[in-house]
Design a protein around this motif. Structure first.
Motif, PDB file in Angstrom:
ATOM      1  N   ALA A   5       0.861  -1.182   0.000  1.00 33.76           N
ATOM      2  CA  ALA A   5       0.000   0.000   0.000  1.00 33.76           C
ATOM      3  C   ALA A   5       0.893   1.227   0.000  1.00 33.76           C
ATOM      4  O   ALA A   5       1.724   1.397   0.891  1.00 33.76           O
ATOM      5  CB  ALA A   5      -0.898  -0.011   1.231  1.00 33.76           C
ATOM      6  N   VAL A  18      -9.458  -0.431   1.892  1.00 36.63           N
ATOM      7  CA  VAL A  18      -9.664  -1.127   0.625  1.00 36.63           C
ATOM      8  C   VAL A  18     -11.129  -0.987   0.219  1.00 36.63           C
ATOM      9  O   VAL A  18     -12.033  -1.355   0.967  1.00 36.63           O
ATOM     10  CB  VAL A  18      -9.306  -2.619   0.762  1.00 36.63           C
ATOM     11  CG1 VAL A  18      -9.579  -3.360  -0.552  1.00 36.63           C
ATOM     12  CG2 VAL A  18      -7.843  -2.789   1.161  1.00 36.63           C
ATOM     13  N   ALA A  47     -11.425  -5.023  -4.457  1.00 38.77           N
ATOM     14  CA  ALA A  47     -10.463  -6.135  -4.478  1.00 38.77           C
ATOM     15  C   ALA A  47     -11.107  -7.230  -5.323  1.00 38.77           C
ATOM     16  O   ALA A  47     -11.857  -8.053  -4.826  1.00 38.77           O
ATOM     17  CB  ALA A  47     -10.167  -6.625  -3.072  1.00 38.77           C
ATOM     18  N   VAL A  92      -6.598  -4.042  -6.867  1.00 39.43           N
ATOM     19  CA  VAL A  92      -7.041  -3.518  -5.571  1.00 39.43           C
ATOM     20  C   VAL A  92      -7.035  -1.996  -5.648  1.00 39.43           C
ATOM     21  O   VAL A  92      -6.154  -1.395  -6.253  1.00 39.43           O
ATOM     22  CB  VAL A  92      -6.097  -3.983  -4.437  1.00 39.43           C
ATOM     23  CG1 VAL A  92      -6.357  -3.202  -3.144  1.00 39.43           C
ATOM     24  CG2 VAL A  92      -6.265  -5.476  -4.193  1.00 39.43           C
ATOM     25  N   VAL A 108      -7.337   1.349  -3.019  1.00 36.36           N
ATOM     26  CA  VAL A 108      -7.330   1.818  -1.631  1.00 36.36           C
ATOM     27  C   VAL A 108      -7.737   3.283  -1.598  1.00 36.36           C
ATOM     28  O   VAL A 108      -7.190   4.096  -2.355  1.00 36.36           O
ATOM     29  CB  VAL A 108      -5.937   1.646  -0.990  1.00 36.36           C
ATOM     30  CG1 VAL A 108      -5.945   2.159   0.460  1.00 36.36           C
ATOM     31  CG2 VAL A 108      -5.511   0.178  -1.025  1.00 36.36           C
ATOM     32  N   THR A 124      -7.176   8.148  -4.191  1.00 35.47           N
ATOM     33  CA  THR A 124      -7.119   6.686  -4.202  1.00 35.47           C
ATOM     34  C   THR A 124      -5.851   6.217  -4.889  1.00 35.47           C
ATOM     35  O   THR A 124      -5.213   6.958  -5.643  1.00 35.47           O
ATOM     36  CB  THR A 124      -8.320   6.069  -4.956  1.00 35.47           C
ATOM     37  OG1 THR A 124      -8.287   6.506  -6.323  1.00 35.47           O
ATOM     38  CG2 THR A 124      -9.646   6.468  -4.314  1.00 35.47           C
ATOM     39  N   VAL A 151      -5.896  -8.927   0.372  1.00 34.02           N
ATOM     40  CA  VAL A 151      -6.758  -8.114   1.233  1.00 34.02           C
ATOM     41  C   VAL A 151      -8.198  -8.241   0.774  1.00 34.02           C
ATOM     42  O   VAL A 151      -8.478  -8.804  -0.289  1.00 34.02           O
ATOM     43  CB  VAL A 151      -6.323  -6.632   1.228  1.00 34.02           C
ATOM     44  CG1 VAL A 151      -4.974  -6.450   1.898  1.00 34.02           C
ATOM     45  CG2 VAL A 151      -6.288  -6.094  -0.208  1.00 34.02           C
ATOM     46  N   VAL A 172     -12.303  -6.165   0.724  1.00 34.10           N
ATOM     47  CA  VAL A 172     -13.002  -4.882   0.776  1.00 34.10           C
ATOM     48  C   VAL A 172     -13.381  -4.555   2.222  1.00 34.10           C
ATOM     49  O   VAL A 172     -13.841  -5.413   2.974  1.00 34.10           O
ATOM     50  CB  VAL A 172     -14.263  -4.919  -0.113  1.00 34.10           C
ATOM     51  CG1 VAL A 172     -15.098  -3.653   0.086  1.00 34.10           C
ATOM     52  CG2 VAL A 172     -13.876  -5.063  -1.575  1.00 34.10           C
ATOM     53  N   LEU A 229      -0.687  -5.926  -0.196  1.00 27.51           N
ATOM     54  CA  LEU A 229      -2.012  -5.989  -0.814  1.00 27.51           C
ATOM     55  C   LEU A 229      -2.168  -7.212  -1.705  1.00 27.51           C
ATOM     56  O   LEU A 229      -3.283  -7.688  -1.931  1.00 27.51           O
ATOM     57  CB  LEU A 229      -2.261  -4.727  -1.649  1.00 27.51           C
ATOM     58  CG  LEU A 229      -2.124  -3.382  -0.925  1.00 27.51           C
ATOM     59  CD1 LEU A 229      -2.331  -2.233  -1.906  1.00 27.51           C
ATOM     60  CD2 LEU A 229      -3.112  -3.285   0.221  1.00 27.51           C
TER      61      LEU A 229
END
Length: 414
Positions: free
Chosen positions: A315, A321, A324, A334, A336, A343, A354, A356, A366
């Motif tokens: 990340a 998140v 995903a 993914v 974030v 984002t 990972v 959501v 991630l």
């Protein structure tokens, strides 16, 4: 009539008690089993399920093979196959680790059992010699004519008085022999199955390599078909825009939910770290030559190469998140959210680590790099959006002419 001397019986009873105490102490000191056959059989069951999934995927792939217009569907199917084979590899590696632990554990148990057998037999013999030396019994000499421990036990069978009084001593010794034999058999079985698993691992890794090559070839073949390429590009451009619109919607939704809870979504507009352990840039944001003939000529992100299929994706900044999942263009990706319309997106990963709604710290893993979706080789596609607008992390930053990501090398310059 000579009165029977009861000292041999009493001595054997004492010996039996000592042996029982020794066995009990060894059992109490022995640690709980770290690995069992149930653990390994569970892994085998999971492996069988994965094999069934892969067979089903291959059937679908065979149906799509003849239809050139289904190239992206074939790529998506191959990506699933790759994920399934990767899971099989992880499963087999876990089996091998379990076998290794089980072998070590059984070897230790076997050594302990053999040591207990030796100690019990030696103690037994010492007691018998002592009794014979005192002349308390005459038939003990029969035992010393035995040429092996097994022969000794068979000779004991003829001494009914001892058997009747102290059968437990004999039973314990015989049980110990059975235990040793069983552990030796279990050890050989574990070693044989470990070697089988190692051979399977080699096979699975080759299979994975072949599948990755086939997946990359699909995109290359698509580029050779002009009509199919144009249609695929239109579809992927449309999908990319739809994804960006969904990201914007999800970002606003997340910010509203946080505000309703009284939480803050504000974050420093800078403060990004590199999302992967590579500084080699293969494509930048903006206009470019279409890679492989099928990549976008108006690139929305930054491609980072020299990552292979095993590099961790980090990340770039702390956040939550909000996406995903898999798409035909981005593959496994993914997103974030960092607050204020900010984002980051990470695409083409071989696997996602990972889910959501998960809050991630800066530097959290991630996923793992790969070549899923519209990709002709392993790399990380990385995007930063600020205030709802994609920016170039190599040139956009707090200082003039200095981006968020520095110290990189552009493809072609090294």
């Amino acid at each position: 009539m000579r009165r029977k001397n009861k000292r041999p019986v009493r001595a054997l009873r004492v010996l039996a008690a000592l042996l029982c105490v020794a066995a009990l102490t060894a059992a109490e000191l022995s640690p709980a089993l770290a690995v069992t056959w149930d653990d390994i059989n569970k892994l085998k069951g999971e492996s069988s399920e994965l094999a069934s999934q892969k067979k089903e995927l291959q059937s679908k792939l065979d149906q799509l093979a003849a239809d050139k217009s289904q190239a992206m569907a074939r790529k998506a199917n191959l990506d699933q196959q790759i994920a399934t084979t990767s899971a099989q590899i992880t499963n087999v590696e876990a089996q091998i680790a379990q076998y290794a632990a089980l072998i070590t554990q059984t070897e230790e148990e076997l050594a302990d059992a053999e040591a207990r057998e030796e100690a019990q037999y030696e103690l037994f013999c010492q007691r018998v010699r002592a009794m014979e030396k005192r002349g308390t019994v005459s038939y003990w000499s029969v035992l010393f004519k035995a040429d092996s421990f097994t022969d000794l036990l068979s000779r004991l069978d003829i001494i009914n008085e001892i058997m009747d009084s102290d059968q437990k001593v004999i039973d314990d010794l015989q049980a110990l022999q059975v235990e040793i034999a069983e552990k030796k058999d279990a050890l050989e079985t574990s070693k044989a199955e470990e070697e089988t698993a190692k051979a399977e691992l080699v096979s699975r890794k080759k299979e994975l390599s072949d599948q990755r090559a086939a997946a990359n070839k699909v995109i290359q073949e698509l580029a050779e078909n002009e009509n199919a390429t144009e249609a695929a590009l239109d579809d992927m451009e449309a999908e990319a825009e739809a994804i960006q619109a969904e990201i914007t919607r999800l970002t606003r939704q997340w910010e509203q939910e946080q505000a309703a809870k009284g939480g803050s979504t504000q974050s420093n507009p800078g403060g990004y770290i590199w999302p992967v352990d590579s500084r080699y840039i293969t494509s930048t944001v903006g206009g470019r030559a279409s890679p492989g003939g099928i990549g976008s000529t108006n690139h929305k992100g930054t491609d980072i190469g020299r990552v292979g299929y095993t590099s961790s994706v980090y990340a770039a900044k702390a956040g939550t998140v909000i996406v995903a999942q898999y798409s035909s263009s981005y593959g496994n990706y993914v997103v974030v959210a960092h607050g204020s319309g900010n984002t980051t997106l990470y695409a083409h990963m071989s696997s996602i680590k990972v889910s959501v709604g998960q809050t991630v710290a800066q530097g959290a893993v991630l996923g793992i790099t790969g070549s899923t979706g519209n990709s002709t080789g392993p790399h990380l596609h990385f995007e930063i959006t600020e205030n709802g607008v994609r920016i170039n992390p190599l040139s956009h930053g707090a200082e003039p002419r200095k981006g968020y990501l520095t110290g990189y090398t552009l493809s072609g310059s090294a």
